[in-house]
Every structure is written in C-alpha cells, then in structure tokens.
Design a protein around this motif. Structure first.
Motif, PDB file in Angstrom:
ATOM      1  N   LEU A 165       4.390   5.843  -0.435  1.00  0.00           N
ATOM      2  CA  LEU A 165       4.485   3.957  -0.724  1.00  0.00           C
ATOM      3  C   LEU A 165       3.666   2.556   0.363  1.00  0.00           C
ATOM      4  O   LEU A 165       3.600   3.256   1.639  1.00  0.00           O
ATOM      5  CB  LEU A 165       6.624   3.921  -0.309  1.00  0.00           C
ATOM      6  N   VAL A 184      10.216   9.036   0.638  1.00  0.00           N
ATOM      7  CA  VAL A 184       8.733   9.195   1.333  1.00  0.00           C
ATOM      8  C   VAL A 184       9.785   9.132   2.168  1.00  0.00           C
ATOM      9  O   VAL A 184       9.919   8.849   3.450  1.00  0.00           O
ATOM     10  CB  VAL A 184       8.533   7.409   0.322  1.00  0.00           C
ATOM     11  N   VAL A 241       7.363   9.295  -7.095  1.00  0.00           N
ATOM     12  CA  VAL A 241       6.770   8.490  -5.770  1.00  0.00           C
ATOM     13  C   VAL A 241       6.464   9.234  -4.611  1.00  0.00           C
ATOM     14  O   VAL A 241       7.283   9.592  -4.203  1.00  0.00           O
ATOM     15  CB  VAL A 241       7.283   7.486  -5.733  1.00  0.00           C
ATOM     16  N   ALA A 252      12.211   3.254   2.369  1.00  0.00           N
ATOM     17  CA  ALA A 252      11.347   4.168   1.729  1.00  0.00           C
ATOM     18  C   ALA A 252      11.904   5.240   1.830  1.00  0.00           C
ATOM     19  O   ALA A 252      12.195   6.142   1.056  1.00  0.00           O
ATOM     20  CB  ALA A 252      10.027   4.651   2.805  1.00  0.00           C
TER      21      ALA A 252
END
Length: 173
Positions: free
Chosen positions: A34, A58, A31, A53
């Motif tokens: 997002l 992220v 990931v 996040a």
C-alpha cells in the motif's frame, strides 16, 4: 512569475496526456502493498494510515507514506519524506530520486488522501504505477479507480468504506 505560469501549463498538459493514455487494468489480485499520498497541509497524523494498513492486513514493511506541502517546511520531523513544488520540473518531470522511486513502485493499492485541488498532488497520483488507486478527490474522476466521498476529518468512516469496497472487489480477505 511568467515562467511559473508556463511551467504550470506544461504540467497540466502533461497530466491531461497521462490521464487520457491511462488504461485501467483492474485485476483480482489481493492488496499486499500500500502506498499513501497525502497533503500535509490538510492531514498531519500519518499514524491513521498505519492503522488503516493494519486494518486491511497490509504488513508495516509493505506500507509507504509520502507527504506533500505547498510550501517548503523544514520543521517536519515526523515525516520520512515530504515533498514540495520544487521537486517538480517542466512536463511532469520529477527532480527528486526518492519521489521518483515511490512513483515507480508497483503498489497493489494507492490511497490519495487530499481534498485540495493541487496540480503536483494530481501529478503524483497519475504518475504512480500502482495497480489500484483509491482517492477522495472528485474534481477529476480519471485519477482514481475508486472514489470514496468522505470528509477529510472523518477518517474512521473512510477507513470503513475502504475496507468494505476492497472486500466487495475481492482485494482483501
């Protein structure tokens, strides 16, 4: 009033077709980006998602948050983008270019954070091109790849569960 009912039925039929044609393609890609869809009538603090996040590593420039309101609100200053039912047409057509751009983005993960069963929110989740979809709505299990059943008010618990399952699925380091 009658046209509104026909439009809703048209969108429900389109949503069902989208969900029937959906192929779950779960890969072991990490990931990195997002997307977040939320109902502003249920959750107003978007900073929670920035913290989430950050928690799953992220980067801020790879996070995109959009909100949906069932009625048109002009006093929403904190939101970059807030959409309402007027942004949706017949058969799932999206009338707003920014919303369409969000839905066409290939996010590594999409979080659908809403409890209320709203057709437009479900359409947004279903139309999203995200690779992995996470949600808390249980009325239709076909919408999300991972459903984390937590109350809306317990965001910290949701955050920990998302982290735990993304680690288990080898989506984050």
């Amino acid at each position: 009033m009658i046209l509104k009912g026909f439009k809703e039925k048209s969108n429900k039929k389109y949503l069902n077709k989208l969900l029937l044609d959906r192929h779950v393609n779960v890969t072991d890609s990490k990931v990195v980006s997002l997307g977040v869809i939320l109902n502003i009538n249920e959750v107003e603090d978007f900073e929670l998602f920035r913290k989430l996040a950050d928690y799953i590593k992220v980067r801020p420039n790879k996070l995109k948050i959009i909100a949906f309101s069932e009625e048109k609100k002009d006093n929403i200053n904190a939101w970059e983008e807030c959409y309402n039912p007027k942004d949706f047409g017949w058969r799932g057509a999206i009338k707003n270019l920014e919303l369409q751009e969000f839905l066409d983005t290939n996010f590594d993960a999409l979080i659908s954070y809403y409890k209320k069963d709203v057709l437009e929110l479900k359409l947004m989740t279903a139309k999203s091109k995200a690779k992995f979809k996470i949600g808390i709505l249980q009325t239709d299990e076909r919408l999300n790849d991972l459903i984390i059943k937590t109350p809306l008010k317990q965001f910290e618990l949701f955050k920990k569960e998302v982290y735990k399952y993304l680690r288990i699925l080898n989506k984050i380091d």
